[in-house]
Design a protein around this motif. Structure first.
Motif, short mmCIF file in Angstrom:
data_model
loop_
_atom_site.label_atom_id
_atom_site.label_comp_id
_atom_site.label_asym_id
_atom_site.label_seq_id
_atom_site.Cartn_x
_atom_site.Cartn_y
_atom_site.Cartn_z
N MET A 1 0.85 -1.17 0.00
CA MET A 1 0.00 0.00 0.00
C MET A 1 0.89 1.23 0.00
O MET A 1 1.91 1.27 0.68
N ASN A 2 0.54 2.21 -0.78
CA ASN A 2 1.25 3.48 -0.72
C ASN A 2 0.24 4.62 -0.70
O ASN A 2 -0.87 4.49 -1.17
N THR A 3 0.66 5.71 -0.12
CA THR A 3 -0.17 6.90 0.01
C THR A 3 0.60 8.09 -0.51
O THR A 3 1.78 8.24 -0.22
N SER A 4 -0.07 8.92 -1.27
CA SER A 4 0.53 10.17 -1.73
C SER A 4 -0.33 11.31 -1.21
O SER A 4 -1.55 11.28 -1.34
N PHE A 5 0.31 12.31 -0.64
CA PHE A 5 -0.41 13.48 -0.14
C PHE A 5 0.06 14.71 -0.90
O PHE A 5 1.26 14.91 -1.08
N TYR A 6 -0.88 15.51 -1.36
CA TYR A 6 -0.58 16.75 -2.07
C TYR A 6 -1.22 17.89 -1.31
O TYR A 6 -2.43 17.89 -1.08
N ASP A 7 -0.43 18.86 -0.94
CA ASP A 7 -0.95 20.03 -0.24
C ASP A 7 -1.56 20.98 -1.27
O ASP A 7 -1.38 20.81 -2.48
N GLU A 8 -2.28 21.96 -0.81
CA GLU A 8 -2.83 22.97 -1.70
C GLU A 8 -1.69 23.57 -2.53
O GLU A 8 -0.61 23.82 -2.01
N TYR A 9 -1.91 23.76 -3.83
CA TYR A 9 -0.84 24.33 -4.66
C TYR A 9 -1.42 25.18 -5.78
O TYR A 9 -2.58 25.05 -6.16
N LYS A 10 -0.58 26.07 -6.28
CA LYS A 10 -0.93 26.93 -7.40
C LYS A 10 -0.66 26.15 -8.68
O LYS A 10 0.38 25.53 -8.82
N THR A 11 -1.58 26.20 -9.62
CA THR A 11 -1.43 25.40 -10.83
C THR A 11 -0.69 26.12 -11.96
O THR A 11 -0.33 25.49 -12.93
N HIS A 12 -0.48 27.41 -11.81
CA HIS A 12 0.24 28.16 -12.85
C HIS A 12 0.56 29.56 -12.29
O HIS A 12 0.25 29.87 -11.16
N PHE A 13 1.20 30.39 -13.11
CA PHE A 13 1.54 31.75 -12.68
C PHE A 13 0.32 32.66 -12.82
O PHE A 13 -0.66 32.31 -13.47
N ASN A 14 0.39 33.85 -12.21
CA ASN A 14 -0.71 34.81 -12.23
C ASN A 14 -1.97 34.17 -11.65
O ASN A 14 -3.03 34.16 -12.26
N VAL A 15 -1.84 33.61 -10.47
CA VAL A 15 -2.88 32.80 -9.85
C VAL A 15 -3.86 33.63 -9.05
O VAL A 15 -3.47 34.52 -8.31
N ARG A 16 -5.13 33.30 -9.21
CA ARG A 16 -6.18 33.86 -8.37
C ARG A 16 -6.56 32.81 -7.35
O ARG A 16 -6.16 31.65 -7.45
N ASP A 17 -7.35 33.16 -6.35
CA ASP A 17 -7.75 32.21 -5.31
C ASP A 17 -8.43 30.97 -5.87
O ASP A 17 -8.23 29.86 -5.40
N GLU A 18 -9.26 31.13 -6.90
CA GLU A 18 -9.98 29.99 -7.46
C GLU A 18 -9.09 29.11 -8.35
O GLU A 18 -9.52 28.08 -8.85
N ASP A 19 -7.83 29.51 -8.54
CA ASP A 19 -6.88 28.72 -9.33
C ASP A 19 -6.01 27.81 -8.47
O ASP A 19 -5.09 27.16 -8.97
N LYS A 20 -6.26 27.73 -7.20
CA LYS A 20 -5.49 26.87 -6.30
C LYS A 20 -6.26 25.58 -6.07
O LYS A 20 -7.45 25.60 -5.79
N THR A 21 -5.58 24.46 -6.20
CA THR A 21 -6.24 23.18 -5.93
C THR A 21 -6.23 22.91 -4.44
O THR A 21 -5.29 23.27 -3.74
#
Length: 90
Positions: free
Chosen positions: A1-21
């Motif tokens: 079993m393996n687990t991967s955790f991804y924290d909130e991140y910006k998906t590109h430059f010139n990011v707005r709040d709704e562009d963060k996963t």
């Protein structure tokens, strides 16, 4: 079993709040059994809990009046199950 955790991140430059996963985690499980000297059976389950989460978000519009209908969103692949049979010919 393996687990991967991804924290909130910006998906590109010139990011707005709704562009963060949002932060998310993925659980994968695999197992193998040897049925005989020449036969092995393996099973793999990716995204075990079939989690649906955004992995990329980008608003089309760069103005302050952006709405959810104006976004590009990519989602994590759903649960996949794979079987593998290994047979050794002597």
């Amino acid at each position: 079993m393996n687990t991967s955790f991804y924290d909130e991140y910006k998906t590109h430059f010139n990011v707005r709040d709704e562009d963060k996963t949002p932060a998310y985690s993925v659980f994968n499980v695999s197992g193998r059994i040897q049925l005989s000297d020449s036969l092995k059976l393996s099973v793999f389950v990716n995204n075990l809990f079939d989690k649906e989460t955004a992995t990329y978000m980008r608003a089309r519009s760069r103005n302050a009046n952006n709405s959810a209908a104006q976004e590009y969103i990519n989602y994590l692949n759903g649960r996949t199950i794979s079987l593998r049979v290994d047979y050794t010919f002597f």
